[in-house]
Write a protein that holds these residues in place. Structure first.
Motif, PDB file in Angstrom:
ATOM      1  N   VAL A  91      69.402  40.059  37.017  1.00  0.00           N
ATOM      2  CA  VAL A  91      70.184  40.389  38.245  1.00  0.00           C
ATOM      3  C   VAL A  91      70.702  39.162  39.167  1.00  0.00           C
ATOM      4  O   VAL A  91      70.053  38.046  39.124  1.00  0.00           O
ATOM      5  CB  VAL A  91      69.083  41.363  39.077  1.00  0.00           C
ATOM      6  N   GLY A  92      71.727  39.340  39.675  1.00  0.00           N
ATOM      7  CA  GLY A  92      72.423  38.350  40.587  1.00  0.00           C
ATOM      8  C   GLY A  92      73.322  37.169  39.858  1.00  0.00           C
ATOM      9  O   GLY A  92      73.412  36.160  40.273  1.00  0.00           O
ATOM     10  N   THR A 103      77.152  41.344  45.730  1.00  0.00           N
ATOM     11  CA  THR A 103      76.844  40.555  47.093  1.00  0.00           C
ATOM     12  C   THR A 103      75.253  40.572  46.894  1.00  0.00           C
ATOM     13  O   THR A 103      74.622  41.051  46.187  1.00  0.00           O
ATOM     14  CB  THR A 103      77.054  41.404  48.374  1.00  0.00           C
ATOM     15  N   ASP A 104      74.718  39.697  47.807  1.00  0.00           N
ATOM     16  CA  ASP A 104      73.307  39.459  47.868  1.00  0.00           C
ATOM     17  C   ASP A 104      72.538  41.107  48.396  1.00  0.00           C
ATOM     18  O   ASP A 104      71.626  41.109  47.803  1.00  0.00           O
ATOM     19  CB  ASP A 104      72.872  38.471  48.973  1.00  0.00           C
ATOM     20  N   GLU A 105      73.104  41.648  49.024  1.00  0.00           N
ATOM     21  CA  GLU A 105      72.652  42.767  49.346  1.00  0.00           C
ATOM     22  C   GLU A 105      72.623  43.924  48.210  1.00  0.00           C
ATOM     23  O   GLU A 105      71.415  44.454  47.950  1.00  0.00           O
ATOM     24  CB  GLU A 105      73.598  43.579  50.429  1.00  0.00           C
ATOM     25  N   MET A 106      73.609  43.998  47.305  1.00  0.00           N
ATOM     26  CA  MET A 106      73.445  44.729  46.092  1.00  0.00           C
ATOM     27  C   MET A 106      72.279  44.136  45.160  1.00  0.00           C
ATOM     28  O   MET A 106      71.751  44.973  44.638  1.00  0.00           O
ATOM     29  CB  MET A 106      74.683  44.574  45.429  1.00  0.00           C
ATOM     30  N   LEU A 111      67.458  44.702  42.568  1.00  0.00           N
ATOM     31  CA  LEU A 111      66.278  44.024  42.240  1.00  0.00           C
ATOM     32  C   LEU A 111      64.966  45.336  42.665  1.00  0.00           C
ATOM     33  O   LEU A 111      64.098  45.408  41.769  1.00  0.00           O
ATOM     34  CB  LEU A 111      65.763  42.706  43.050  1.00  0.00           C
ATOM     35  N   LYS A 112      65.008  45.855  43.846  1.00  0.00           N
ATOM     36  CA  LYS A 112      64.178  46.888  44.002  1.00  0.00           C
ATOM     37  C   LYS A 112      64.117  48.161  43.105  1.00  0.00           C
ATOM     38  O   LYS A 112      62.831  48.407  42.844  1.00  0.00           O
ATOM     39  CB  LYS A 112      64.354  47.234  45.507  1.00  0.00           C
ATOM     40  N   ALA A 154      67.692  38.443  48.593  1.00  0.00           N
ATOM     41  CA  ALA A 154      67.558  39.202  47.378  1.00  0.00           C
ATOM     42  C   ALA A 154      65.969  39.703  47.312  1.00  0.00           C
ATOM     43  O   ALA A 154      65.701  40.745  47.081  1.00  0.00           O
ATOM     44  CB  ALA A 154      67.452  38.335  46.078  1.00  0.00           C
ATOM     45  N   LEU A 155      65.217  38.869  48.340  1.00  0.00           N
ATOM     46  CA  LEU A 155      63.781  39.324  48.392  1.00  0.00           C
ATOM     47  C   LEU A 155      63.173  40.278  49.558  1.00  0.00           C
ATOM     48  O   LEU A 155      62.340  40.432  49.813  1.00  0.00           O
ATOM     49  CB  LEU A 155      62.843  38.124  48.302  1.00  0.00           C
TER      50      LEU A 155
END
Ligand code: PEP
Length: 260
Positions: A91-92, A103-106, A111-112, A154-155
């Motif tokens: 991911v990412g 994007t970092d939001e995606m 990730l979740k 990301a976290l």
């Protein structure tokens, strides 16, 4: 196992047909020894997942969507990947950001959902240009900002219990073989990993920061892999182009096994 080294093959959008996949897998099966202290994870394109699963290697995917199911043409869910036997999901990755505007939001949403489906995310982070390391090889403020922001975003809303499932791959974008192809100096990779641990310490705690698995990715080959594992003390490597050459990839794994 605590010290288990991860060697991840990211096949990207390769090979071009099933026959080649068959050849690649049979060579890898013949030449790669299974050991307690190394885990070889293959991340093929989605369509080849069942074939890789049959080969007995740990299965990883290169991507997934952030919803469970529904009208999202062309997408694949984390639940589907779990059902197929995947254990890890990248991911990412910088190529997803470059070509698909992720994007970092995606990345955070993906990730979740990966965690929710009891899969392990391999979170890729990295800066775009080499000059974000200072002449002394220290991460500059700019680099700290870039990587710090990627990790923090990301976290978001990821608990410490879940954080234990996440693998972080430090992949300086400039060092990826399709870009400059100049591998990161092992010393710089080690400093970047230390910096990532500092962020994890700030976001979570010291134990999580110390125990997190951090890998290096970017033009890894059989000549330099040991520098990253031994000198830079990385917990493994993420291998792109060299993973498509069965001989070379088997040598990479062999070098890591020899360190056991
Ligand atoms: C990658 O893109 O994840 C990668 C590590 O590629 P390469 O090994 O080809 O630099």
């Amino acid at each position: 196992m605590k010290n288990k080294k991860l060697i991840i093959a990211n096949w990207k959008m390769n090979p071009t047909n099933l026959k080649e996949v068959g050849h690649l897998l049979s060579s890898l099966k013949r030449d790669i020894k299974k050991t307690e202290k190394t885990e070889v994870i293959i991340c093929p394109p989605f369509v080849y997942l069942p074939q890789v699963k049959d080969s007995g290697f740990t299965l990883g995917a290169q991507n997934c969507f952030w919803e469970d199911k529904g009208a999202y043409t062309g997408e694949v869910s984390a639940a589907m990947l779990k059902d197929l036997g995947c254990e890890y999901v990248l991911v990412g990755h910088s190529e997803r950001k470059k070509y698909f505007q992720e994007t970092d939001e995606m990345v955070n949403k993906k990730l979740k959902i990966i965690l929710k489906n009891r899969l392990k995310p391999i979170l890729c982070v990295g800066e775009e240009t080499r000059d974000t390391f200072s002449s002394e090889g220290m991460p500059t403020n700019e680099m700290s900002l870039i990587i710090g922001e990627q990790i923090e975003k990301a976290l978001i809303d990821v608990s410490s219990a879940k954080m234990k499932e996440i693998v972080i791959a430090y992949e300086p974008i400039w060092a990826i073989s399709n870009n400059t192809g100049i591998p990161c100096l092992p010393d710089d990779a080690m400093k970047a990993a230390l910096f990532i641990r500092k962020i994890l310490n700030k976001l979570y705690n010291r134990t999580i920061a110390e125990k997190a698995k951090i890998l290096y990715g970017g033009s890894v080959n059989s000549q330099n892999v040991i520098d990253y594992i031994k000198e830079a003390r990385m917990d493994g490597v993420l291998v792109g182009s060299a993973s498509l050459n069965a001989n070379e990839f088997a040598k990479i794994v062999e070098k890591v096994i020899e360190l056991e």
